[in-house]
Design an enzyme around this catalytic site. Structure first.
Site, PDB file in Angstrom:
ATOM      1  N   HIS A   1      23.821 -45.150  22.066  1.00  0.00           N
ATOM      2  CA  HIS A   1      25.227 -44.792  22.295  1.00  0.00           C
ATOM      3  C   HIS A   1      26.119 -46.018  22.157  1.00  0.00           C
ATOM      4  CE1 HIS A   1      28.481 -42.456  24.371  1.00  0.00           C
ATOM      5  NE2 HIS A   1      28.868 -43.675  24.699  1.00  0.00           N
ATOM      6  N   GLU A   2      25.762 -47.089  22.869  1.00  0.00           N
ATOM      7  CA  GLU A   2      26.597 -48.285  22.821  1.00  0.00           C
ATOM      8  C   GLU A   2      26.524 -48.965  21.453  1.00  0.00           C
ATOM      9  OE1 GLU A   2      28.681 -48.560  25.067  1.00  0.00           O
ATOM     10  OE2 GLU A   2      27.757 -47.255  26.574  1.00  0.00           O
TER      11      GLU A   2
ATOM     12  N   HIS B   1      29.261 -47.592  19.328  1.00  0.00           N
ATOM     13  CA  HIS B   1      30.515 -48.308  19.576  1.00  0.00           C
ATOM     14  C   HIS B   1      30.516 -49.654  18.846  1.00  0.00           C
ATOM     15  CE1 HIS B   1      32.408 -45.731  22.521  1.00  0.00           C
ATOM     16  NE2 HIS B   1      31.398 -45.793  23.364  1.00  0.00           N
TER      17      HIS B   1
END
Length: 506
Positions: free
Chosen positions: A270-271, A274
């Site tokens: 997920h990160e 980003h």
């Protein structure tokens, strides 16, 4: 326009570029200080660190609101280039936000949120909302002050003024019908998904413990495979996973548990979504407003595209299964470590208390609750002391759960203590965009998902770089998504994705 006025306009723009670059460098320093605060700073340094961050925040604000800034912005003429014009537009937008808030209020908010964040760490651990309440009351009061100041200056409602900080141009009037549609669809969708899940073989749980250093090695390898540049970033541990740091120094974090190797991996992915966005922003516009990410809905679309659309797909698990077995000593013949079983594990629908651990189907409910709470609190329609009861009631309404303690309810997130009011809706808006982007990417290049099954993420990243990342803030979220997919953001692809994956409905 004569040559003299054009020259004056260009000089003003050049001055602005230099000033915004300086603010960008200050922002980078604050990003690293903030990362350190949340990862390895000793607790005894919290007051000093709060003062340092507050001083930098005031310095940046003073640069933005310098007496000559309004005149420079009025006189500035950008070169005849689309990105330069967008850069000047973003300069004016950011200045309008900053000029609306006096320096003493900026400083007060920075100090209040730093203190509240540190208090939240203890309150969350102890499930002590009453202990956090005084600090959170201060943060909410300062947030309302900022919202009111910006609302008056920008001609917006207080909540819209907060939203605009995180997602330029997004308004509550845009969100309300989307969330109303989801609130209407969710109960039946959750029931249907659970009914369909009951017809499938029950997933076999993975047996731990799972060595934390092995989890970290697997996470690093997955980051690199996804395209993360390890020369311009790193992975660490924090209480709450996040992506931060600075330009060319993107710091992401996760949290590890010895009895679960999937949550940390998914947090890393997920990160990394980003971080890939940050690492793909237009380098020629580094430290300029147009070189920044467009907004948090688009940012969340990148993390959710990687975590939900990609990492919870069957092709991804076909690739990941042997790597998980190798990392944790799983037997090749053990049913628990097979790709089909792993896919069932990561797509299991199970209403739960923790937002960051929620499955795709129930996750929007968590956001709906937080959106309802923060809009009511900002509008003064609810007292902060009533938050736990109101929060728990709505969780029960939407998910049928009785929240037993506040650490599993309104204390679980860092957003409100840190002052990030107006941020929560961007998660679900991002999920909607993520599904739309995946559909468009696969239409453009049908090899994307088969390539992922072979551990090749380059085709997906090759599509994202020019269609999303390289735009920076050169266009609105709506226009970026429309140009990339052929349609403005809408719930159609998102609901199709959920029904196909979780309900076997085409």
């Amino acid at each position: 326009m004569n040559i003299t006025s054009a020259t004056v306009g260009q000089q003003a723009y050049d001055t602005l570029r230099q000033r915004f670059a300086r603010m960008g460098h200050i922002r980078n320093a604050m990003g690293i200080l903030g990362w350190d605060k949340d990862t390895m700073m000793p607790a005894g340094a919290s007051d000093s660190r709060a003062e340092s961050i507050a001083a930098l925040a005031v310095l940046s604000h003073d640069l933005m609101t310098a007496p000559d800034m309004a005149d420079l912005l009025a006189r500035a003429q950008a070169p005849d280039d689309a990105m330069a014009r967008a850069n000047l537009h973003e300069m004016r937008r950011q200045h309008a936000h900053a000029a609306a808030v006096p320096s003493d209020l900026v400083e007060a908010m920075s100090r209040a949120s730093s203190r509240c964040e540190m208090a939240w760490r203890t309150a969350r651990q102890d499930s002590d909302f009453a202990g956090l309440l005084p600090e959170l009351e201060t943060v909410l009061a300062r947030t309302r002050d900022i919202a009111a100041a910006k609302a008056q200056a920008l001609g917006l409602s207080p909540y819209d003024a907060l939203l605009d900080q995180y997602d330029a141009g997004t308004r509550q009037a845009d969100i309300d019908p989307v969330f109303a549609e989801l609130a209407s669809e969710l109960p039946d969708l959750i029931r249907t998904a659970l009914d369909h899940q009951a017809t499938l073989p029950a997933p076999v749980p993975l047996a731990g413990p799972f060595d934390v250093p092995a989890q970290a090695r697997l996470g690093h390898g997955t980051m690199r495979a996804l395209g993360f540049d390890m020369q311009r970033g790193r992975l660490d541990v924090s209480l709450h996973p996040f992506c931060g740091g600075a330009e060319d120094d993107v710091r992401i974090t996760t949290r590890y548990e010895e009895d679960d190797c999937i949550n940390a991996l998914m947090g890393i992915i997920h990160e990394t979504g980003h971080a890939l966005y940050e690492q793909g922003l237009p380098g020629a516009w580094r430290a300029q407003p147009v070189g920044e990410a467009r907004g948090m809905s688009l940012h969340e679309s990148q993390s959710l595209l990687m975590e939900m659309q990609v990492a919870r797909s069957q092709p991804f698990m076909d690739w990941m299964a042997p790597r998980l077995r190798a990392a944790f000593g799983g037997a090749d013949t053990d049913p628990a470590w097979q790709a089909d079983n792993l896919h069932r594990l990561v797509t299991r629908v199970r209403p739960g208390f923790i937002r960051v651990d929620a499955d795709e189907v129930t996750y929007p409910a968590h956001i709906l609750v937080r959106y309802e709470m923060e809009t009511a609190l900002i509008a003064g329609k609810m007292k902060l002391s009533d938050l736990p009861e109101a929060f728990n009631t709505r969780i029960h309404d939407l998910l049928g759960l009785n929240v037993p303690e506040d650490r599993l309810g309104c204390l679980q997130d860092i957003h409100w203590p840190s002052g990030a009011w107006g941020y929560f809706p961007t998660y679900t808006l991002g999920a909607i965009i993520a599904a739309q982007l995946r559909e468009a990417a696969e239409r453009s290049d049908p090899t994307i998902m088969p390539s992922i099954g072979n551990g090749d993420f380059a085709p997906l990243l090759a599509w994202l770089r020019p269609h999303i990342h390289a735009h920076g803030s050169g266009a609105s979220t709506r226009d970026i998504v429309r140009d990339a997919t052929g349609a403005v953001p809408n719930t159609g692809p998102y609901l199709r994705h959920l029904r196909l994956r979780y309900c076997a409905q085409v």
